[in-house]
Design a protein around this motif. Structure first.
Motif, PDB file in Angstrom:
ATOM      1  N   CYS A   1       0.857  -1.191   0.000  1.00 56.51           N
ATOM      2  CA  CYS A   1       0.000   0.000   0.000  1.00 56.51           C
ATOM      3  C   CYS A   1       0.891   1.238   0.000  1.00 56.51           C
ATOM      4  O   CYS A   1       1.738   1.391   0.892  1.00 56.51           O
TER       5      CYS A   1
ATOM      6  N   TRP B   1      -6.279  -8.309   0.831  1.00 57.13           N
ATOM      7  CA  TRP B   1      -6.763  -7.145   0.093  1.00 57.13           C
ATOM      8  C   TRP B   1      -8.263  -7.270  -0.154  1.00 57.13           C
ATOM      9  O   TRP B   1      -8.798  -8.355  -0.315  1.00 57.13           O
TER      10      TRP B   1
ATOM     11  N   THR C   1     -10.125  -4.251  -8.830  1.00 55.63           N
ATOM     12  CA  THR C   1      -9.495  -3.262  -7.955  1.00 55.63           C
ATOM     13  C   THR C   1      -9.131  -3.922  -6.632  1.00 55.63           C
ATOM     14  O   THR C   1      -9.961  -4.591  -6.018  1.00 55.63           O
ATOM     15  N   HIS C   2      -7.879  -3.742  -6.203  1.00 60.54           N
ATOM     16  CA  HIS C   2      -7.419  -4.211  -4.895  1.00 60.54           C
ATOM     17  C   HIS C   2      -7.312  -2.984  -3.991  1.00 60.54           C
ATOM     18  O   HIS C   2      -6.632  -2.011  -4.326  1.00 60.54           O
ATOM     19  N   THR C   3      -7.982  -3.056  -2.839  1.00 59.68           N
ATOM     20  CA  THR C   3      -8.017  -1.952  -1.886  1.00 59.68           C
ATOM     21  C   THR C   3      -7.385  -2.401  -0.573  1.00 59.68           C
ATOM     22  O   THR C   3      -7.573  -3.540  -0.140  1.00 59.68           O
ATOM     23  N   CYS C   4      -6.666  -1.493   0.073  1.00 55.13           N
ATOM     24  CA  CYS C   4      -5.995  -1.799   1.334  1.00 55.13           C
ATOM     25  C   CYS C   4      -7.018  -2.011   2.455  1.00 55.13           C
ATOM     26  O   CYS C   4      -7.899  -1.167   2.653  1.00 55.13           O
TER      27      CYS C   4
ATOM     28  N   ASP D   1      -7.946   1.718   3.325  1.00 62.53           N
ATOM     29  CA  ASP D   1      -8.926   1.847   2.245  1.00 62.53           C
ATOM     30  C   ASP D   1      -8.371   2.541   0.996  1.00 62.53           C
ATOM     31  O   ASP D   1      -9.131   3.004   0.157  1.00 62.53           O
TER      32      ASP D   1
ATOM     33  N   THR E   1      -6.647   2.656  -2.735  1.00 61.40           N
ATOM     34  CA  THR E   1      -6.593   1.784  -3.902  1.00 61.40           C
ATOM     35  C   THR E   1      -5.144   1.426  -4.155  1.00 61.40           C
ATOM     36  O   THR E   1      -4.289   2.295  -4.310  1.00 61.40           O
TER      37      THR E   1
ATOM     38  N   ASP F   1      -5.549  -1.121  -9.683  1.00 68.89           N
ATOM     39  CA  ASP F   1      -6.782  -1.022 -10.448  1.00 68.89           C
ATOM     40  C   ASP F   1      -6.448  -1.419 -11.875  1.00 68.89           C
ATOM     41  O   ASP F   1      -5.744  -0.697 -12.576  1.00 68.89           O
TER      42      ASP F   1
END
Length: 66
Positions: free
Chosen positions: A21, A34, A44-47, A51, A53, A56
């Motif tokens: 991240c 994730w 999309t991978h979000t922390c 939160d 991104t 993407d």
């Protein structure tokens, strides 16, 4: 002349596919913790910590059958 770099225990113990991240420094394997959202041809991978991104990407379109 070639240069040889000795590997360290830190780099050998970490899985090869690791996401980081950029906002909080959280790290986990691609299949780790994730938050993954898939929509309209995108992944999309979000922390999970802050939160942000992390990744993407557009998913490849399936090949058409002949």
């Amino acid at each position: 002349m070639s240069t040889h770099h000795a590997s360290t225990d830190d780099t050998n113990s970490r899985p090869k596919a690791v996401l980081f991240c950029p906002d909080c420094g959280h790290e986990s394997s691609l299949s780790g913790d994730w938050i993954v959202r898939e929509s309209a041809g995108r992944t999309t991978h979000t922390c999970p910590v802050c939160d942000a991104t992390v990744e993407d990407r557009r998913r490849p379109e399936p090949a058409l059958a002949p």
